[in-house]
Design a protein around this motif. Structure first.
Motif, mmCIF file in Angstrom:
data_model
loop_
_atom_site.group_PDB
_atom_site.id
_atom_site.type_symbol
_atom_site.label_atom_id
_atom_site.label_comp_id
_atom_site.label_asym_id
_atom_site.label_seq_id
_atom_site.Cartn_x
_atom_site.Cartn_y
_atom_site.Cartn_z
ATOM 1 N N SER A 1 35.175 35.242 42.143
ATOM 2 C CA SER A 1 34.521 36.570 43.422
ATOM 3 C C SER A 1 34.862 37.655 42.623
ATOM 4 C CB SER A 1 35.185 36.734 44.432
ATOM 5 O OG SER A 1 36.133 36.587 44.213
ATOM 6 N N THR A 2 35.773 37.761 41.526
ATOM 7 C CA THR A 2 36.268 38.605 40.655
ATOM 8 C C THR A 2 34.841 39.480 39.186
ATOM 9 O OG1 THR A 2 38.004 39.064 41.113
ATOM 10 C CG2 THR A 2 37.058 40.697 39.036
ATOM 11 N N ILE A 3 34.012 37.811 38.560
ATOM 12 C CA ILE A 3 33.107 37.717 38.478
ATOM 13 C C ILE A 3 31.445 38.285 38.781
ATOM 14 C CG2 ILE A 3 32.026 36.097 36.916
ATOM 15 C CD1 ILE A 3 34.576 34.869 35.894
ATOM 16 N N THR A 4 31.731 37.708 39.715
ATOM 17 C CA THR A 4 30.344 38.252 40.302
ATOM 18 C C THR A 4 30.271 39.595 40.502
ATOM 19 O OG1 THR A 4 30.930 35.937 42.036
ATOM 20 C CG2 THR A 4 28.855 37.655 42.692
ATOM 21 N N LYS A 5 31.756 40.109 40.935
ATOM 22 C CA LYS A 5 31.858 41.819 41.152
ATOM 23 C C LYS A 5 31.178 42.458 39.725
ATOM 24 C CE LYS A 5 34.046 42.169 45.620
ATOM 25 N NZ LYS A 5 35.528 42.226 46.046
ATOM 26 N N ILE A 6 31.810 41.704 38.777
ATOM 27 C CA ILE A 6 32.002 42.408 37.747
ATOM 28 C C ILE A 6 30.364 41.691 36.797
ATOM 29 C CG2 ILE A 6 32.608 41.563 34.431
ATOM 30 C CD1 ILE A 6 35.265 40.914 35.986
ATOM 31 N N VAL A 7 29.500 40.998 36.536
ATOM 32 C CA VAL A 7 28.606 40.808 36.185
ATOM 33 C C VAL A 7 27.849 41.859 37.226
ATOM 34 C CG1 VAL A 7 26.542 39.647 36.225
ATOM 35 C CG2 VAL A 7 28.724 38.439 35.632
ATOM 36 N N ARG A 8 27.549 42.130 38.423
ATOM 37 C CA ARG A 8 26.369 42.776 39.136
ATOM 38 C C ARG A 8 26.975 44.286 38.810
ATOM 39 N NH1 ARG A 8 26.217 40.345 44.933
ATOM 40 N NH2 ARG A 8 25.727 38.641 44.501
ATOM 41 N N CYS A 9 27.856 44.943 39.084
ATOM 42 C CA CYS A 9 27.651 46.002 38.304
ATOM 43 C C CYS A 9 27.870 46.147 37.452
ATOM 44 C CB CYS A 9 29.428 46.823 39.266
ATOM 45 S SG CYS A 9 29.979 46.328 40.383
ATOM 46 N N THR B 1 46.717 49.979 39.200
ATOM 47 C CA THR B 1 47.129 50.339 40.408
ATOM 48 C C THR B 1 49.129 49.853 40.183
ATOM 49 O OG1 THR B 1 47.308 47.955 41.663
ATOM 50 C CG2 THR B 1 45.548 49.669 42.330
ATOM 51 N N GLN B 2 50.047 49.628 41.389
ATOM 52 C CA GLN B 2 50.499 49.301 41.146
ATOM 53 C C GLN B 2 50.930 47.776 41.283
ATOM 54 O OE1 GLN B 2 53.418 51.247 44.238
ATOM 55 N NE2 GLN B 2 53.908 53.149 43.180
ATOM 56 N N MET B 3 50.078 47.031 42.109
ATOM 57 C CA MET B 3 49.931 45.518 42.487
ATOM 58 C C MET B 3 49.374 44.944 41.285
ATOM 59 S SD MET B 3 50.862 45.703 45.919
ATOM 60 C CE MET B 3 50.061 44.022 45.622
ATOM 61 N N ARG B 4 48.406 45.076 40.667
ATOM 62 C CA ARG B 4 47.340 45.055 38.775
ATOM 63 C C ARG B 4 47.017 45.336 38.532
ATOM 64 N NH1 ARG B 4 43.581 41.115 42.684
ATOM 65 N NH2 ARG B 4 45.343 41.270 44.128
ATOM 66 N N LYS B 5 46.581 45.433 37.350
ATOM 67 C CA LYS B 5 46.708 46.157 36.029
ATOM 68 C C LYS B 5 44.591 45.885 36.010
ATOM 69 C CE LYS B 5 47.015 47.159 31.214
ATOM 70 N NZ LYS B 5 47.641 46.813 29.608
ATOM 71 N N ALA B 6 43.687 46.901 35.950
ATOM 72 C CA ALA B 6 42.294 46.750 36.087
ATOM 73 C C ALA B 6 41.708 46.139 34.945
ATOM 74 C CB ALA B 6 42.276 47.987 35.745
ATOM 75 N N ILE B 7 40.804 45.109 34.829
ATOM 76 C CA ILE B 7 40.083 44.814 33.851
ATOM 77 C C ILE B 7 39.484 45.649 32.832
ATOM 78 C CG2 ILE B 7 38.612 43.036 33.345
ATOM 79 C CD1 ILE B 7 39.485 41.783 35.920
ATOM 80 N N THR B 8 39.872 45.684 32.110
ATOM 81 C CA THR B 8 38.840 46.333 31.002
ATOM 82 C C THR B 8 38.147 46.938 30.811
ATOM 83 O OG1 THR B 8 39.204 45.634 28.602
ATOM 84 C CG2 THR B 8 41.520 46.878 29.677
ATOM 85 N N THR C 1 46.794 34.751 36.159
ATOM 86 C CA THR C 1 48.751 34.891 35.990
ATOM 87 C C THR C 1 48.508 35.172 34.193
ATOM 88 O OG1 THR C 1 49.755 33.250 36.059
ATOM 89 C CG2 THR C 1 49.515 34.957 37.338
ATOM 90 N N GLN C 2 47.817 34.552 33.460
ATOM 91 C CA GLN C 2 47.648 34.175 32.395
ATOM 92 C C GLN C 2 46.957 34.470 31.325
ATOM 93 O OE1 GLN C 2 47.888 29.700 32.277
ATOM 94 N NE2 GLN C 2 49.539 29.421 32.730
ATOM 95 N N ARG C 3 45.650 35.305 32.094
ATOM 96 C CA ARG C 3 44.467 35.962 31.584
ATOM 97 C C ARG C 3 44.592 36.802 30.323
ATOM 98 N NH1 ARG C 3 42.803 41.253 32.563
ATOM 99 N NH2 ARG C 3 44.117 41.387 34.792
ATOM 100 N N GLY C 4 46.324 37.616 30.489
ATOM 101 C CA GLY C 4 46.188 38.069 29.441
ATOM 102 C C GLY C 4 47.149 37.802 27.662
ATOM 103 N N THR C 5 46.987 36.209 28.246
ATOM 104 C CA THR C 5 47.590 35.945 26.917
ATOM 105 C C THR C 5 46.590 34.252 26.586
ATOM 106 O OG1 THR C 5 49.125 34.378 28.917
ATOM 107 C CG2 THR C 5 50.472 35.727 27.541
ATOM 108 N N LYS C 6 45.862 33.588 27.020
ATOM 109 C CA LYS C 6 45.299 33.130 26.977
ATOM 110 C C LYS C 6 43.529 32.398 27.727
ATOM 111 C CE LYS C 6 49.071 29.036 28.034
ATOM 112 N NZ LYS C 6 49.236 28.698 28.336
#
Length: 277
Positions: A120-128, A83-90, A34-39
């Motif tokens: 798991s998100t980083i795995t998908k990010i790198v592949r895509c 989405t309403q659940m979370r903000k997409a990674i740019t 949850t601290q991705r946007g600040t730290k």
């Protein structure tokens, strides 16, 4: 009468229930994430790195101007809807994560803590992102060779090495990988580690002209070349190769050829050294 009610429940059901309870997630999103946007590295470093181009290059091994050009090429493929659940990674952060991974070879677990993004998100990010980069850049920086391509490469070898009719130097490179599951010894090479083979043809300025990636590490260079698109379409069929032409000062036509080391076979369009014996 007193009895243990658990005795009436089969042991396998109790075991499954116990495993399910242990698998329950403690957090919907881990507090660190949850601290991705600040730290996270992107939030805390990206703007500062852009103000210091030399540090930007050291961080992702790419000049800032090249990063911006690459970003514009792949932005559409890397942009996702909030989405309403979370903000997409740019798209900027996705590209920066991927370049950092490619530049350093750091593990997903390490990048996960640095950027505050799930493993798991980083795995998908790198592949895509890698797929998007290849789709956009391959037609630009490494198009399929044509007869004009080989003529330019031959002219380069003539100028740099005084070697006429040479259309490239071919060799294989073992790229170390973790052993793929259920692969046995297919990827285990003669250097005693697991790898895939990068077969490449380079011009006189050490730039790739064409590549073939993915052969088993246990496969010899000669067989990799023979079964690759380089061997089948260029050396054997010769569809794109220029017609034979004489060396300077001679009249007998000589075919255009690649040069290789002694691990490769002698072919009409492939020149190798004499054996050591």
């Amino acid at each position: 009468m007193c009895f243990n009610s658990c005795a009436l429940i089969p042991a396998n059901i109790l075991l499954q229930t116990d495993r399910a309870s242990r698998r329950q997630r403690r957090y919907w999103v881990h507090p660190l994430l949850t601290q991705r946007g600040t730290k996270g590295h992107f939030a805390s470093l990206y703007q500062d790195l852009k103000n210091h181009p030399e540090k930007f290059v050291a961080f992702c091994r790419l000049p800032m101007e090249a990063f911006d050009r690459l970003l514009e090429l792949v932005r559409r493929d890397l942009t996702y809807q909030d989405t309403q659940m979370r903000k997409a990674i740019t798209a900027e952060e996705r590209l920066l994560i991927t370049l950092r991974f490619l530049a350093t070879g750091e593990s997903y677990a390490s990048l996960h803590l640095q950027f505050r993004v799930g493993k798991s998100t980083i795995t998908k990010i790198v592949r895509c992102t890698c797929s998007a980069i290849w789709q956009k850049l391959q037609p630009i920086v490494m198009p399929s060779p044509t007869e004009d391509t080989w003529q330019r490469v031959a002219a380069g070898f003539q100028d740099v090495a005084k070697f006429p009719n040479c259309i490239g130097a071919v060799d294989g490179k073992h790229v170390r990988v973790l052993q793929p599951a259920h692969s046995g010894s297919k990827f285990f090479n003669y250097k005693k580690f697991f790898s895939i083979v990068l077969m490449a043809v380079a011009d006189a300025h050490c730039k790739f002209v064409c590549i073939d990636i993915g052969a088993y590490g246990s496969t010899g260079d000669s067989r990799v070349l023979r079964t690759s698109q380089i061997g089948m379409q260029i050396l054997r069929d010769g569809v794109t190769l220029p017609a034979p032409q004489p060396f300077p000062g001679t009249t007998h036509p000589v075919p255009f050829m690649m040069v290789s080391d002694e691990a490769f076979p002698l072919m009409p369009n492939l020149l190798r050294p004499y054996p050591r014996r």
